[in-house]
Design a protein around this motif. Structure first.
Motif, PDB file in Angstrom:
ATOM      1  N   GLU A 122       3.591  14.011  -1.683  1.00 37.11           N
ATOM      2  CA  GLU A 122       2.596  13.794  -2.317  1.00 37.11           C
ATOM      3  C   GLU A 122       2.094  12.521  -2.597  1.00 37.11           C
ATOM      4  O   GLU A 122       2.916  11.493  -2.821  1.00 37.11           O
ATOM      5  CB  GLU A 122       2.642  14.558  -3.929  1.00 37.11           C
ATOM      6  CG  GLU A 122       1.479  14.535  -4.417  1.00 37.11           C
ATOM      7  CD  GLU A 122       1.374  15.204  -5.893  1.00 37.11           C
ATOM      8  OE1 GLU A 122       0.652  15.516  -6.681  1.00 37.11           O
ATOM      9  OE2 GLU A 122       2.841  15.486  -6.155  1.00 37.11           O
ATOM     10  N   HIS A 123       0.747  12.089  -2.127  1.00 38.43           N
ATOM     11  CA  HIS A 123       0.034  10.835  -2.296  1.00 38.43           C
ATOM     12  C   HIS A 123      -0.889  10.702  -3.249  1.00 38.43           C
ATOM     13  O   HIS A 123      -1.633  11.590  -3.819  1.00 38.43           O
ATOM     14  CB  HIS A 123      -0.343  10.458  -1.025  1.00 38.43           C
ATOM     15  CG  HIS A 123       0.413   9.929   0.008  1.00 38.43           C
ATOM     16  ND1 HIS A 123       0.105   9.429   1.043  1.00 38.43           N
ATOM     17  CD2 HIS A 123       1.819   9.987   0.293  1.00 38.43           C
ATOM     18  CE1 HIS A 123       1.106   8.822   1.944  1.00 38.43           C
ATOM     19  NE2 HIS A 123       2.321   9.589   1.606  1.00 38.43           N
ATOM     20  N   TYR A 124      -0.864   9.731  -3.789  1.00 35.89           N
ATOM     21  CA  TYR A 124      -1.828   9.250  -5.102  1.00 35.89           C
ATOM     22  C   TYR A 124      -2.725   8.225  -4.355  1.00 35.89           C
ATOM     23  O   TYR A 124      -2.424   7.140  -4.881  1.00 35.89           O
ATOM     24  CB  TYR A 124      -1.171   8.778  -6.397  1.00 35.89           C
ATOM     25  CG  TYR A 124      -0.087   9.872  -6.934  1.00 35.89           C
ATOM     26  CD1 TYR A 124      -0.500  10.908  -7.646  1.00 35.89           C
ATOM     27  CD2 TYR A 124       1.007   9.726  -6.368  1.00 35.89           C
ATOM     28  CE1 TYR A 124       0.330  11.871  -8.104  1.00 35.89           C
ATOM     29  CE2 TYR A 124       2.105  10.773  -6.883  1.00 35.89           C
ATOM     30  CZ  TYR A 124       1.697  12.065  -7.779  1.00 35.89           C
ATOM     31  OH  TYR A 124       2.487  12.714  -8.250  1.00 35.89           O
ATOM     32  N   LYS A 125      -3.728   8.382  -3.963  1.00 34.49           N
ATOM     33  CA  LYS A 125      -4.666   7.360  -3.314  1.00 34.49           C
ATOM     34  C   LYS A 125      -5.261   6.626  -4.529  1.00 34.49           C
ATOM     35  O   LYS A 125      -5.698   5.460  -3.765  1.00 34.49           O
ATOM     36  CB  LYS A 125      -5.716   8.126  -2.528  1.00 34.49           C
ATOM     37  CG  LYS A 125      -5.006   8.656  -1.100  1.00 34.49           C
ATOM     38  CD  LYS A 125      -4.477   7.732  -0.398  1.00 34.49           C
ATOM     39  CE  LYS A 125      -3.687   8.474   1.004  1.00 34.49           C
ATOM     40  NZ  LYS A 125      -3.302   7.600   1.835  1.00 34.49           N
ATOM     41  N   ARG A 126      -5.573   7.162  -5.462  1.00 36.15           N
ATOM     42  CA  ARG A 126      -6.385   6.333  -6.571  1.00 36.15           C
ATOM     43  C   ARG A 126      -5.656   6.250  -7.717  1.00 36.15           C
ATOM     44  O   ARG A 126      -4.929   7.333  -8.143  1.00 36.15           O
ATOM     45  CB  ARG A 126      -7.962   7.052  -6.817  1.00 36.15           C
ATOM     46  CG  ARG A 126      -8.738   6.955  -5.438  1.00 36.15           C
ATOM     47  CD  ARG A 126      -9.880   7.859  -5.627  1.00 36.15           C
ATOM     48  NE  ARG A 126     -10.811   7.215  -6.644  1.00 36.15           N
ATOM     49  CZ  ARG A 126     -11.972   7.516  -6.929  1.00 36.15           C
ATOM     50  NH1 ARG A 126     -12.472   8.652  -6.315  1.00 36.15           N
ATOM     51  NH2 ARG A 126     -12.790   6.835  -7.948  1.00 36.15           N
ATOM     52  N   ALA A 174       0.911  -1.029  -0.118  1.00 35.00           N
ATOM     53  CA  ALA A 174       0.000  -0.051  -0.026  1.00 35.00           C
ATOM     54  C   ALA A 174       0.835   1.401   0.045  1.00 35.00           C
ATOM     55  O   ALA A 174       0.634   2.347  -0.633  1.00 35.00           O
ATOM     56  CB  ALA A 174      -0.921  -0.049   1.111  1.00 35.00           C
ATOM     57  N   PHE A 175       1.859   1.230   0.639  1.00 35.27           N
ATOM     58  CA  PHE A 175       2.844   2.408   0.792  1.00 35.27           C
ATOM     59  C   PHE A 175       3.372   2.626  -0.751  1.00 35.27           C
ATOM     60  O   PHE A 175       3.562   3.756  -1.041  1.00 35.27           O
ATOM     61  CB  PHE A 175       3.929   1.966   1.787  1.00 35.27           C
ATOM     62  CG  PHE A 175       5.174   2.915   1.849  1.00 35.27           C
ATOM     63  CD1 PHE A 175       5.068   4.395   2.530  1.00 35.27           C
ATOM     64  CD2 PHE A 175       6.393   2.880   0.966  1.00 35.27           C
ATOM     65  CE1 PHE A 175       6.074   5.068   2.452  1.00 35.27           C
ATOM     66  CE2 PHE A 175       7.259   3.608   0.980  1.00 35.27           C
ATOM     67  CZ  PHE A 175       7.361   4.740   1.737  1.00 35.27           C
ATOM     68  N   LEU A 176       3.780   1.696  -1.223  1.00 35.12           N
ATOM     69  CA  LEU A 176       4.428   1.878  -2.589  1.00 35.12           C
ATOM     70  C   LEU A 176       3.555   2.534  -3.630  1.00 35.12           C
ATOM     71  O   LEU A 176       3.826   3.314  -4.350  1.00 35.12           O
ATOM     72  CB  LEU A 176       5.082   0.589  -3.344  1.00 35.12           C
ATOM     73  CG  LEU A 176       6.064  -0.246  -2.591  1.00 35.12           C
ATOM     74  CD1 LEU A 176       6.271  -1.473  -2.907  1.00 35.12           C
ATOM     75  CD2 LEU A 176       7.294   0.755  -2.523  1.00 35.12           C
ATOM     76  N   VAL A 177       2.160   1.787  -3.769  1.00 33.78           N
ATOM     77  CA  VAL A 177       1.279   2.167  -4.796  1.00 33.78           C
ATOM     78  C   VAL A 177       0.508   3.793  -4.463  1.00 33.78           C
ATOM     79  O   VAL A 177       0.554   4.486  -5.254  1.00 33.78           O
ATOM     80  CB  VAL A 177       0.318   1.186  -5.116  1.00 33.78           C
ATOM     81  CG1 VAL A 177       0.648   0.078  -5.337  1.00 33.78           C
ATOM     82  CG2 VAL A 177      -0.790   1.455  -3.531  1.00 33.78           C
TER      83      VAL A 177
END
Length: 254
Positions: A250-254, A183-186
């Motif tokens: 920056e995170h990309y949740k979807r 989950a951390f990677l994606v």
């Protein structure tokens, strides 16, 4: 099973069982909706003109994602190297590389593997959903960095109960690190280059850290005793901690 049965072909059975994993792929393909929202490639530092869309490989190495790619590679080192040392190489260590071999090394390994990677793995992932990926991963990696050398030394004493307790302790730490890892990677790559980027980082670390860890562990044990393999695991943990905490915000949740 006898040694002859295993040599004659029974060794293939566990590998053939891997085909069962394909059921999860079919389920995801036919029952999970694919989100169509895609980040603009122009936001990743690449020109877009309508005719020439950048490839996922170009996006993976784009200026904006290079940091995430480097961090992903570093973050996987502990999982790949640590898993091979703890659950593949350690049986050889307990059998052939210490003065007093540990009784029932395969049973010890199987119990530790089942308890940490089957029973506790979902729980560790659940904890990361509540408290965040980084805190849980940091807890696991820090435990391995601090305690690997002394615990490997204790395993080298040859006592089966001590070996089980020490391997299980390290395995629980690896569980805390590994369960949130995917989950951390994606979450650190946008959808249009996610699989390519994660594949590059993950497999690079697997090839280098995972591929070299058994040979390096054997060399270090022969030169420095049981603590040598512990130092290697600590080094992997430090590298991965750097990877986890150097990721872009920056995170990309979807």
């Amino acid at each position: 099973f006898t040694s002859e049965q295993l040599t004659d072909g029974l060794w293939r059975a566990p590998f053939l069982c891997g085909v069962l994993v394909s059921a999860s792929g079919f389920y995801l393909k036919h029952n999970v909706k694919d989100h169509k929202r895609i980040e603009s490639s122009s936001n990743l530092g690449l020109p877009v003109d309508g005719k020439h869309q950048p490839t996922p490989l170009q996006l993976a190495f784009s200026k904006k994602l290079r940091g995430s790619l480097f961090s992903a590679t570093a973050a996987v080192c502990l999982w790949s190297g640590g898993f091979y040392i703890l659950f593949v190489w350690l049986v050889i260590f307990m059998t052939d590389l210490i003065e007093h071999p540990v009784p029932m090394p395969f049973a010890i390994n199987a119990i530790s593997l089942f308890f940490s990677m089957v029973v506790l793995f979902p729980f560790a992932g659940w904890l990361s959903d509540i408290y965040g990926r980084k805190p849980i991963m940091t807890m696991g990696a820090s435990g391995i960095a601090l305690f690997s050398p002394p615990l490997m030394k204790l395993i080298g004493t040859g006592d089966s109960a001590t070996a089980l307790a020490c391997q299980s302790a390290l395995a629980i730490c690896l569980c805390l690190y590994g369960a949130p890892l995917c989950a951390f990677l994606v979450e650190h790559f946008p959808p249009e280059s996610r699989l390519t980027s994660v594949a590059i980082g993950y497999n690079t670390a697997m090839a280098i850290a995972g591929g070299l860890s058994p040979a390096l562990s054997t060399k270090l044990v022969l030169d420095y005793g049981p603590v040598g393999a512990g130092y290697l695991m600590s080094a992997f943990a430090i590298i991965s901690l750097f990877g986890v905490h150097s990721t872009p915000k920056e995170h990309y949740k979807r």
